[in-house]
Write a protein that holds these residues in place. Structure first.
Motif, PDB file in Angstrom:
ATOM      1  N   THR A   1       0.832  -1.210   0.000  1.00  0.00           N
ATOM      2  CA  THR A   1       0.000   0.000   0.000  1.00  0.00           C
ATOM      3  C   THR A   1       0.860   1.250   0.000  1.00  0.00           C
ATOM      4  O   THR A   1       0.618   2.194  -0.764  1.00  0.00           O
ATOM      5  CB  THR A   1      -0.935  -0.003   1.221  1.00  0.00           C
ATOM      6  N   ALA A   2       1.873   1.275   0.860  1.00  0.00           N
ATOM      7  CA  ALA A   2       2.751   2.447   0.933  1.00  0.00           C
ATOM      8  C   ALA A   2       3.511   2.638  -0.368  1.00  0.00           C
ATOM      9  O   ALA A   2       3.672   3.778  -0.849  1.00  0.00           O
ATOM     10  CB  ALA A   2       3.725   2.291   2.101  1.00  0.00           C
ATOM     11  N   ALA A   3       3.987   1.547  -0.975  1.00  0.00           N
ATOM     12  CA  ALA A   3       4.719   1.662  -2.237  1.00  0.00           C
ATOM     13  C   ALA A   3       3.821   2.212  -3.336  1.00  0.00           C
ATOM     14  O   ALA A   3       4.250   3.015  -4.174  1.00  0.00           O
ATOM     15  CB  ALA A   3       5.274   0.299  -2.631  1.00  0.00           C
ATOM     16  N   PHE A   4       2.544   1.801  -3.334  1.00  0.00           N
ATOM     17  CA  PHE A   4       1.620   2.306  -4.347  1.00  0.00           C
ATOM     18  C   PHE A   4       1.373   3.797  -4.172  1.00  0.00           C
ATOM     19  O   PHE A   4       1.422   4.555  -5.145  1.00  0.00           O
ATOM     20  CB  PHE A   4       0.300   1.535  -4.258  1.00  0.00           C
ATOM     21  N   PHE A   5       1.112   4.244  -2.939  1.00  0.00           N
ATOM     22  CA  PHE A   5       0.769   5.641  -2.697  1.00  0.00           C
ATOM     23  C   PHE A   5       1.973   6.573  -2.839  1.00  0.00           C
ATOM     24  O   PHE A   5       1.802   7.750  -3.176  1.00  0.00           O
ATOM     25  CB  PHE A   5       0.158   5.811  -1.306  1.00  0.00           C
ATOM     26  N   TYR A   6       3.190   6.075  -2.631  1.00  0.00           N
ATOM     27  CA  TYR A   6       4.359   6.941  -2.685  1.00  0.00           C
ATOM     28  C   TYR A   6       5.137   6.832  -3.992  1.00  0.00           C
ATOM     29  O   TYR A   6       5.983   7.676  -4.272  1.00  0.00           O
ATOM     30  CB  TYR A   6       5.308   6.635  -1.521  1.00  0.00           C
ATOM     31  N   ALA A   7       4.860   5.813  -4.802  1.00  0.00           N
ATOM     32  CA  ALA A   7       5.632   5.622  -6.027  1.00  0.00           C
ATOM     33  C   ALA A   7       4.772   5.646  -7.282  1.00  0.00           C
ATOM     34  O   ALA A   7       5.009   6.437  -8.196  1.00  0.00           O
ATOM     35  CB  ALA A   7       6.408   4.302  -5.950  1.00  0.00           C
ATOM     36  N   THR A   8       3.734   4.811  -7.326  1.00  0.00           N
ATOM     37  CA  THR A   8       2.936   4.684  -8.552  1.00  0.00           C
ATOM     38  C   THR A   8       1.900   5.783  -8.685  1.00  0.00           C
ATOM     39  O   THR A   8       1.758   6.397  -9.751  1.00  0.00           O
ATOM     40  CB  THR A   8       2.249   3.304  -8.587  1.00  0.00           C
TER      41      THR A   8
END
Length: 263
Positions: free
Chosen positions: A179-186
């Protein structure tokens, strides 16, 4: 030949065949449709058109009717804004499985749902929603939300699929949650494009909201249908002018917001 110059692109027969098929389709369309161009430009047709247009002048400018038209324009604007907002919320939710983040089967199933949502026109959605919710702006708002959610869900899903995967993979490798990778990267990569899609659909929904009033969804469209059915052309002309001004206003605001996003 200068070796530094770029080589010409190879002959792509697939593109040429597709262009030929499109051209044949256009020719077949003209050949099969009963287009009576001569009757459209006859003196009788021109006189009838001019007589109809003359009936719209002068527009109604009485304060009571202008006030009524103003509040109907506000209702149309609210329908389009709320319908677009609901579509963005559901479009984002639908775009996650439709982008393949949960596997191939959920992707295919959700894209099928999105195809159904956007393939049904707003007027058909409005007829369905008005039966369930009754006459008024609620049915029109839900109709706009249903159709636009299908459009935005597909566009958002394509944006997520086309986003560079390396930033999200790097965060996952360093211990970040999915979830964090999606909100901060994608999501930051695709957010400007999603905003542009949303603003464009809002412009379209302003026009659609005005049309949905014809089937009883409220706003300017309902006023226009009422006065045209009674042949009250000056009053209908005022409503049409209000529609044009509202569309121009929203187009200008949307254009300014898109320019601000691209800076």
């Amino acid at each position: 030949m200068n070796p530094n110059l770029p080589k010409p692109p190879p002959n792509d027969w697939t593109v040429r065949i597709l262009m030929l098929l499109v051209l044949l389709l256009i020719i077949a369309s003209f050949a099969t449709l009963p287009l009576k161009w001569r009757e459209f430009f006859t003196v009788e047709a021109i006189n009838s058109t001019m007589e109809l247009l003359a009936g719209f002048t002068p527009p109604e400018t009485g304060l009571p009717f202008l006030t009524k038209t103003f509040w109907a324009a506000i209702e149309t604007l609210a329908m389009s804004g709320l319908g677009t907002l609901l579509a963005v919320i559901f479009g984002l939710a639908f775009s996650l499985p439709a982008s393949g983040r949960f596997g191939a089967a959920p992707r295919a199933a959700m894209r099928g749902v999105l195809n159904v949502l956007r393939s049904i026109p707003e007027l058909v959605w409005a007829s369905i929603m008005l039966i369930a919710a009754g006459l008024g702006p609620l049915g029109g708002t839900l109709a706009l939300a249903a159709h636009t959610a299908g459009v935005l869900g597909r566009l958002f899903a394509d944006s997520l699929e086309n986003a560079a995967p390396l930033p999200e993979q790097s965060l996952r490798t360093n211990g970040a949650s999915a979830t964090a990778a999606f909100f901060y990267a994608t999501l930051p990569q695709t957010l400007p494009q999603m905003m542009s899609y949303t603003l464009y659909r809002w412009e379209n929904n302003i026009r659609a909201a005005a049309i949905l009033g014809v089937v009883g969804a409220g706003g300017l469209g309902q006023m226009l249908k009422y006065h045209l059915s009674l042949f009250q052309m000056p009053l209908a002309a005022t409503v049409i002018i209000a529609m044009l001004l509202l569309v121009a206003l929203v187009d200008g605001v949307s254009f300014a917001m898109r320019r601000a996003l691209t800076k």
